[in-house]
Structures are given as C-alpha cells and as structure tokens.
Write a protein that holds these residues in place. Structure first.
Motif, PDB file in Angstrom:
ATOM      1  N   ASN A 182     101.172 -46.937 -57.240  1.00 34.94           N
ATOM      2  CA  ASN A 182     100.481 -46.288 -58.276  1.00 34.94           C
ATOM      3  C   ASN A 182     101.666 -45.774 -59.043  1.00 34.94           C
ATOM      4  OD1 ASN A 182      97.946 -47.085 -57.811  1.00 34.94           O
ATOM      5  ND2 ASN A 182      97.433 -44.962 -56.780  1.00 34.94           N
ATOM      6  N   SER A 183     102.866 -44.942 -58.538  1.00 36.94           N
ATOM      7  CA  SER A 183     103.762 -44.515 -59.226  1.00 36.94           C
ATOM      8  C   SER A 183     105.007 -45.163 -58.775  1.00 36.94           C
ATOM      9  CB  SER A 183     103.806 -43.039 -59.088  1.00 36.94           C
ATOM     10  OG  SER A 183     102.678 -42.249 -59.638  1.00 36.94           O
ATOM     11  N   VAL A 184     105.082 -46.292 -58.368  1.00 36.60           N
ATOM     12  CA  VAL A 184     106.285 -46.896 -58.096  1.00 36.60           C
ATOM     13  C   VAL A 184     106.237 -48.279 -58.777  1.00 36.60           C
ATOM     14  CG1 VAL A 184     107.553 -48.008 -56.077  1.00 36.60           C
ATOM     15  CG2 VAL A 184     106.138 -45.789 -55.740  1.00 36.60           C
ATOM     16  N   PHE A 185     107.662 -48.497 -59.395  1.00 39.71           N
ATOM     17  CA  PHE A 185     107.816 -49.581 -60.084  1.00 39.71           C
ATOM     18  C   PHE A 185     109.071 -50.454 -59.606  1.00 39.71           C
ATOM     19  CE2 PHE A 185     104.827 -48.291 -62.998  1.00 39.71           C
ATOM     20  CZ  PHE A 185     104.281 -49.171 -63.637  1.00 39.71           C
ATOM     21  N   GLU A 186     109.119 -51.846 -59.581  1.00 34.88           N
ATOM     22  CA  GLU A 186     110.147 -52.763 -58.943  1.00 34.88           C
ATOM     23  C   GLU A 186     110.859 -53.344 -60.199  1.00 34.88           C
ATOM     24  OE1 GLU A 186     109.805 -55.554 -55.384  1.00 34.88           O
ATOM     25  OE2 GLU A 186     109.203 -56.691 -57.300  1.00 34.88           O
ATOM     26  N   CYS A 187     111.891 -53.058 -60.484  1.00 31.06           N
ATOM     27  CA  CYS A 187     112.637 -53.197 -61.718  1.00 31.06           C
ATOM     28  C   CYS A 187     113.913 -54.378 -61.556  1.00 31.06           C
ATOM     29  CB  CYS A 187     113.037 -52.178 -62.760  1.00 31.06           C
ATOM     30  SG  CYS A 187     111.539 -51.239 -63.067  1.00 31.06           S
ATOM     31  N   PHE A 188     113.950 -55.415 -62.146  1.00 31.12           N
ATOM     32  CA  PHE A 188     115.124 -56.239 -62.046  1.00 31.12           C
ATOM     33  C   PHE A 188     116.048 -56.004 -63.383  1.00 31.12           C
ATOM     34  CE2 PHE A 188     112.249 -57.929 -58.876  1.00 31.12           C
ATOM     35  CZ  PHE A 188     113.023 -58.159 -57.921  1.00 31.12           C
ATOM     36  N   VAL A 189     117.077 -55.280 -63.384  1.00 33.02           N
ATOM     37  CA  VAL A 189     117.717 -54.868 -64.579  1.00 33.02           C
ATOM     38  C   VAL A 189     119.168 -54.998 -64.310  1.00 33.02           C
ATOM     39  CG1 VAL A 189     115.906 -53.471 -65.490  1.00 33.02           C
ATOM     40  CG2 VAL A 189     117.835 -52.545 -63.965  1.00 33.02           C
ATOM     41  N   ASP A 190     119.754 -55.359 -65.395  1.00 37.74           N
ATOM     42  CA  ASP A 190     121.296 -55.033 -65.229  1.00 37.74           C
ATOM     43  C   ASP A 190     121.708 -53.560 -65.833  1.00 37.74           C
ATOM     44  OD1 ASP A 190     121.216 -54.805 -68.174  1.00 37.74           O
ATOM     45  OD2 ASP A 190     122.060 -56.862 -68.444  1.00 37.74           O
ATOM     46  N   SER A 191     122.996 -53.125 -65.533  1.00 37.30           N
ATOM     47  CA  SER A 191     123.324 -52.022 -65.704  1.00 37.30           C
ATOM     48  C   SER A 191     123.051 -51.346 -66.962  1.00 37.30           C
ATOM     49  CB  SER A 191     124.904 -51.704 -65.527  1.00 37.30           C
ATOM     50  OG  SER A 191     125.771 -52.459 -66.250  1.00 37.30           O
ATOM     51  N   THR A 192     123.100 -52.136 -68.038  1.00 37.61           N
ATOM     52  CA  THR A 192     122.769 -51.826 -69.549  1.00 37.61           C
ATOM     53  C   THR A 192     121.145 -51.327 -69.505  1.00 37.61           C
ATOM     54  OG1 THR A 192     124.586 -53.139 -70.345  1.00 37.61           O
ATOM     55  CG2 THR A 192     122.824 -52.255 -72.047  1.00 37.61           C
ATOM     56  N   LYS A 193     120.656 -52.389 -69.091  1.00 38.86           N
ATOM     57  CA  LYS A 193     118.926 -52.071 -69.076  1.00 38.86           C
ATOM     58  C   LYS A 193     118.442 -50.826 -68.253  1.00 38.86           C
ATOM     59  CE  LYS A 193     117.056 -55.232 -71.582  1.00 38.86           C
ATOM     60  NZ  LYS A 193     116.380 -55.143 -72.787  1.00 38.86           N
ATOM     61  N   LEU A 194     119.341 -50.608 -67.054  1.00 36.37           N
ATOM     62  CA  LEU A 194     119.033 -49.464 -66.282  1.00 36.37           C
ATOM     63  C   LEU A 194     119.358 -48.140 -67.111  1.00 36.37           C
ATOM     64  CD1 LEU A 194     118.126 -48.061 -63.683  1.00 36.37           C
ATOM     65  CD2 LEU A 194     120.585 -48.555 -62.957  1.00 36.37           C
ATOM     66  N   GLU A 195     120.264 -48.191 -67.642  1.00 37.10           N
ATOM     67  CA  GLU A 195     120.778 -47.043 -68.605  1.00 37.10           C
ATOM     68  C   GLU A 195     119.660 -46.748 -69.696  1.00 37.10           C
ATOM     69  OE1 GLU A 195     122.734 -44.569 -68.068  1.00 37.10           O
ATOM     70  OE2 GLU A 195     123.119 -45.817 -65.923  1.00 37.10           O
ATOM     71  N   GLN A 196     119.207 -47.763 -70.347  1.00 30.85           N
ATOM     72  CA  GLN A 196     118.178 -47.746 -71.385  1.00 30.85           C
ATOM     73  C   GLN A 196     116.829 -47.069 -70.816  1.00 30.85           C
ATOM     74  OE1 GLN A 196     117.843 -51.714 -72.941  1.00 30.85           O
ATOM     75  NE2 GLN A 196     119.290 -51.403 -74.215  1.00 30.85           N
ATOM     76  N   LEU A 197     116.349 -47.723 -69.532  1.00 32.08           N
ATOM     77  CA  LEU A 197     115.178 -47.378 -68.758  1.00 32.08           C
ATOM     78  C   LEU A 197     115.179 -46.043 -68.657  1.00 32.08           C
ATOM     79  CD1 LEU A 197     112.721 -47.655 -67.078  1.00 32.08           C
ATOM     80  CD2 LEU A 197     113.951 -48.504 -65.279  1.00 32.08           C
TER      81      LEU A 197
END
Length: 96
Positions: free
Chosen positions: A36-51
C-alpha cells in the motif's frame, strides 16, 4: 538502481488525505506499487534526486515520514518475493 520508497502519511485531515494521494501519484510515476505505501523504483541517480525533491516538497515533515532504501544495481540477489502480487520485471520485455 533499485530504490524502495516507503511512506507514512497522516490522513486524519482532508489535507493529509490529499497529500497521501499526491505522494502515491508521484511514486507511481517512478515505479510500481508493491505494498500500500511501498514502491519499487528503478531509477538512476538523477531520477532519484528528482523523486526525492518531488516527495519532500509534498510531505509534511511534522506529520509524515518518507524512507528511501537504495538496493542497488544487483538487486536480484537481495530481494525475495512471495505471494500472489504480480510485479512487472522491468528488465524483461513487456508484451502488450
């Protein structure tokens, strides 16, 4: 890299319920819900900072909490999944 994003948003007020919807929407733009409150994200370091930037702008630091667990690139050896929840393997082709 795989990042697990977990959040707890206080929903006692209308503003809290709005924040919860917005936080979930932001997370769904970057990954897939696994709880419910947990997401699995595949991101690079730039996308992680945006998130992180988007989520930190939305949450209430006195009422809510956010967690970012960096699992890394070799996540296959670090994550075991069981049960009936269908998770899309983003490394494999998707047929529509």
């Amino acid at each position: 890299m795989m990042v697990i994003v977990s959040y707890d948003v206080n929903t006692e007020t209308a503003g809290g319920r709005r924040r919860l919807r917005h936080v979930a929407k932001i997370c769904s733009n970057y990954g897939q819900r696994i709880q419910n409150s947990v997401f699995e994200c595949f991101v690079d370091s730039t996308k992680l900072e945006q998130l992180k930037e988007e989520l930190l702008a939305e949450y209430d630091e006195e009422r809510d909490s956010l967690y970012f667990f960096r699992i890394g690139k070799k996540y296959e050896n670090k994550v075991d999944s069981y049960g009936n929840k269908s998770i899309i393997d983003v490394d494999k082709p998707v047929v529509l």
